[in-house]
Each structure stands twice: as structure tokens, then as C-alpha cells.
Scaffold this motif. Sequence first.
Motif, short mmCIF file in Angstrom:
data_model
loop_
_atom_site.label_atom_id
_atom_site.label_comp_id
_atom_site.label_asym_id
_atom_site.label_seq_id
_atom_site.Cartn_x
_atom_site.Cartn_y
_atom_site.Cartn_z
N PHE A 1 -4.05 -9.32 -18.17
CA PHE A 1 -3.58 -9.04 -19.54
C PHE A 1 -4.68 -9.12 -20.59
O PHE A 1 -4.49 -8.69 -21.72
CB PHE A 1 -2.40 -9.96 -19.89
CG PHE A 1 -1.19 -9.65 -19.05
CD1 PHE A 1 -0.33 -8.62 -19.41
CD2 PHE A 1 -0.93 -10.36 -17.88
CE1 PHE A 1 0.77 -8.30 -18.63
CE2 PHE A 1 0.17 -10.05 -17.09
CZ PHE A 1 1.03 -9.02 -17.46
N ASP B 1 -7.85 -9.88 -10.05
CA ASP B 1 -6.83 -10.82 -9.53
C ASP B 1 -7.51 -12.15 -9.27
O ASP B 1 -8.65 -12.19 -8.80
CB ASP B 1 -6.23 -10.27 -8.21
CG ASP B 1 -4.85 -10.87 -7.92
OD1 ASP B 1 -4.73 -12.11 -7.92
OD2 ASP B 1 -3.91 -10.09 -7.69
N THR C 1 0.83 -1.20 0.00
CA THR C 1 0.00 0.00 0.00
C THR C 1 0.87 1.26 0.00
O THR C 1 0.53 2.27 -0.61
CB THR C 1 -0.94 -0.02 1.23
OG1 THR C 1 -2.01 0.87 1.01
CG2 THR C 1 -0.25 0.32 2.54
C1 LIG Z 1 2.63 -7.89 -5.71
S1 LIG Z 1 1.07 -8.66 -5.71
C2 LIG Z 1 0.00 -7.27 -5.64
C3 LIG Z 1 -0.12 -6.65 -4.30
C4 LIG Z 1 -1.17 -5.59 -4.26
N1 LIG Z 1 -0.84 -4.43 -5.10
C5 LIG Z 1 -1.39 -5.08 -2.85
O1 LIG Z 1 -1.10 -3.92 -2.59
O2 LIG Z 1 -1.90 -5.85 -2.02
C6 LIG Z 1 0.88 -9.18 -7.33
C7 LIG Z 1 -0.47 -9.77 -7.65
O3 LIG Z 1 -0.56 -9.93 -9.04
C8 LIG Z 1 -1.41 -11.04 -9.28
N2 LIG Z 1 -1.21 -11.48 -10.66
C9 LIG Z 1 -0.11 -12.01 -11.24
N3 LIG Z 1 -0.35 -12.26 -12.54
C10 LIG Z 1 -1.62 -11.85 -12.79
C11 LIG Z 1 -2.43 -11.85 -13.95
N4 LIG Z 1 -1.99 -12.28 -15.11
N5 LIG Z 1 -3.69 -11.36 -13.83
C12 LIG Z 1 -4.15 -10.90 -12.65
N6 LIG Z 1 -3.42 -10.90 -11.53
C13 LIG Z 1 -2.17 -11.37 -11.59
C14 LIG Z 1 -1.01 -12.06 -8.23
O4 LIG Z 1 -2.07 -12.94 -7.99
C15 LIG Z 1 -0.72 -11.15 -7.02
O5 LIG Z 1 -1.85 -11.08 -6.18
#
Ligand SMILES: C[S@@+](CC[C@H](N)C(=O)[O-])C[C@H]1O[C@@H](n2cnc3c(N)ncnc32)[C@H](O)[C@@H]1O
Length: 359
Positions: free
Chosen positions: A264, A242, A191
Motif C-alpha cells: 500500500f 511481499d 497461478t
Molecule cells: C493470496 S496471497 C498471494 C498469492 C500469490 N498471488 C501467488 O500466486 O502465489 C496474498 C499475499 O499478500 C501478502 N500481503 C498481504 N498484505 C500485504 C501488504 N500490505 N503488502 C504486501 N504484501 C501483502 C501476503 O503476505 C500474501 O503473501
Amino acid sequence: MSELNTLLLHCRSGFEKECAAEITTRCAEIGVYGYPQFEPAQGYVIYHCHEPGTAEVAIRKLRFRDLVFARQWSACVARLERLPSADRITPIAEQVAKMPSCSEVMIEVADTTEGRELQGFARKFSSALAQALRQQSLLLPRKQRSQWRLHVMVIDGKTLWLGVAPVANSSPHPMGIQRLKFPAAAPSRSTLKLEEAWHYFIPKRRRDELLAGGMTAVDLGAAPGGWTWQLVNQHMFVIAVDNGPMNEDLMESGQVEHRREDAFTFAPPKPVDWMVCDVVDKPARVTELVVHWALNGWCRNAIFNLKLPMKQRFDEVEDCLGRLRGELASAGIAYRLEARHLYHDREEITCWLSLTPEN
Ligand SMILES: C[S@@+](CC[C@H](N)C(=O)[O-])C[C@H]1O[C@@H](n2cnc3c(N)ncnc32)[C@H](O)[C@@H]1O
């Protein structure tokens, strides 16, 4: 000011190589030549300019905000060594007398364990130095605004770098570190990245215009919801994309719609004010995604992370940002793009793309 021959740049420990490559490249673009010097993980880079005085040219001509890896910078006159502990101030004052007038002193240390251990000393020394310099009229009265700020980088109790930075072309925070309190209700430490990004990128005068209640946002890679929490905290309505679970308290706000979809391929039902993206994937792939959103007019502003590869990190950043700029320019889209290795970033950088630039 012909004695300003060296640039000192603060960076995250472990990113000295990237910071060095960046300043070498940007300086060469304006005809300032020199060579970088650093030890791994020391948290700063020294850039020695070949021609006398050209560190001043660089710090005036380059835009600090165009640098990604430098958190703070100054143009230095000298590295003062073997300062006597009985009187460190006299040799410093002799140098300050040759420098442009400043009304404030910023004492800094490296953002490393060793640097942090020096912070107590640096703080006490800072007030003693400022007082002594003012008494000798080497520091302007506080009220008298000056174009330059005096920077003192403490290496150890006997060694320091002395320099200046333009107040309007440097970070207002010592070592360029924006300290933020972790909001207890936020679902993840991530965050702080979005909060810092807003502080850093969005000028105060545009805050109300760009971060207003009732706006709409899409958070790609949202789980568990640290970034969504920031958007909700600004009273925005958020589509959180997500496959992973979102924080339940956040979902109870009623401002979040969770879509278990692929970031994507997701297309927003309507254009939104903000797209934010913290998906962990190849930087080139995330860049493509942002280009796709911009060309489709799906958002007015975007904040996204580019996760850096293990090697060639500076080259990768240059490639991605160059690609994005090229695509937007060929499509005739007006934009503003800024990128920064934020204090709360680790192996990634954060970018702000505004598709509603001021001019
Ligand atoms: C670093 S975490 C995000 C943390 C979030 N911004 C937070 O503040 O709580 C990365 C997230 O990207 C998601 N993710 C990875 N590839 C993805 C995709 N192709 N589509 C959607 N989500 C994806 C993962 O499930 C993971 O929850």
C-alpha cells in the motif's frame, strides 16, 4: 421468439444470491422486470421475466461481459419435466422447432457434485440429441454459422431447461468454465487465477501487444509467486512486493526482484506495463490502491482481486467498481474496466483495468 421468458444463469455454487441480485439490477436498468428463483448452492439462478419475450430482449441488450457473477447464460423457452426415458428427444424437438435456428448444441449441468455426476449422461445425450435434431433439420449444418446456440441444461434424467444464447454474447465454454492445467513448476495454485484472467479478459487480437517479452511488471502481494511465475513465463521483468518468502526456483530465473515492502505504500521506480495485485485486504482498500496507481500513471494495465466480504457481496462489488469508474472519469482518464468471478476464484472476483483501451 416471444416464448423466451426465462433467463438461466450459471454461477459458482454459493453465489446464487449475488448472481440473482446482479441480473435483477441489470435487467431493471434496461426496463426488463421479473424475479429470480434459486436454491442455495445449486450453482445456477432462474430469472422469470414478467413480460413475454423479454428474456430475449435482456440477452440481446445486456452485455454478457458486463456481468460479474454469471459464468454462462441462456434465454429459455421451457423447463421440460417428466421426459420419458424411452424417448426424451421428441418433446425437446417439438420445442426446438419454435426456437431460432442454431448450428450447435451446448449441453450443461450445474457446477455442483450432483451436476458433475450427470456429466456422463449429458455427454452421451448431447451427441444423440444433436444427431436427431440434424436429421430433422432442426439444427443447421455445422458449417453454417448461426447467431444463436442451443443450450440444454440437464437438471436430472427427466428434467431440463431448453434455451438459446447469442454466440457472440455468451461464454464459448460449457457452464462458462475455462479449464486449465496446473503448471507443475508454478509455486502456488493461485497461478491459475492470473492465467484464466488473461484468457478471459484479453482478446486474442491484443495478446501479443499486451503480453510481450521484455515488459515490466509489479506483483503486489506476490509470495510465494504463482502470479509472478505467470509474468516470468511471459518473459517479463517483475518486482515482487511481499514480506513473505518467494519461491527460490522462481528467484533463480533472474527476472524477479523481491522487495519486502508494504504493497500500500510501495511506489515503482518507473511506470510499468503491468501491475497485478492479489493482496488479501478490504476490497475498498485495494480499490483505493488501484485508483492511486492509475492517477499516478504507474501502470498501463492492472489485474487485481477484490476479496469479497461475507455479506453484501454484490453491493460491495458495485461500490468498488463504481468508485473506480467515478475517480477515473473525474480525472479524465480513458480506461476499460471488466470484472469477473472467474472459475479459479473463490471468495474474490478478478478485475482488469486497461489504461490503454483500444478506442
Ligand atoms: C493470496 S496471497 C498471494 C498469492 C500469490 N498471488 C501467488 O500466486 O502465489 C496474498 C499475499 O499478500 C501478502 N500481503 C498481504 N498484505 C500485504 C501488504 N500490505 N503488502 C504486501 N504484501 C501483502 C501476503 O503476505 C500474501 O503473501
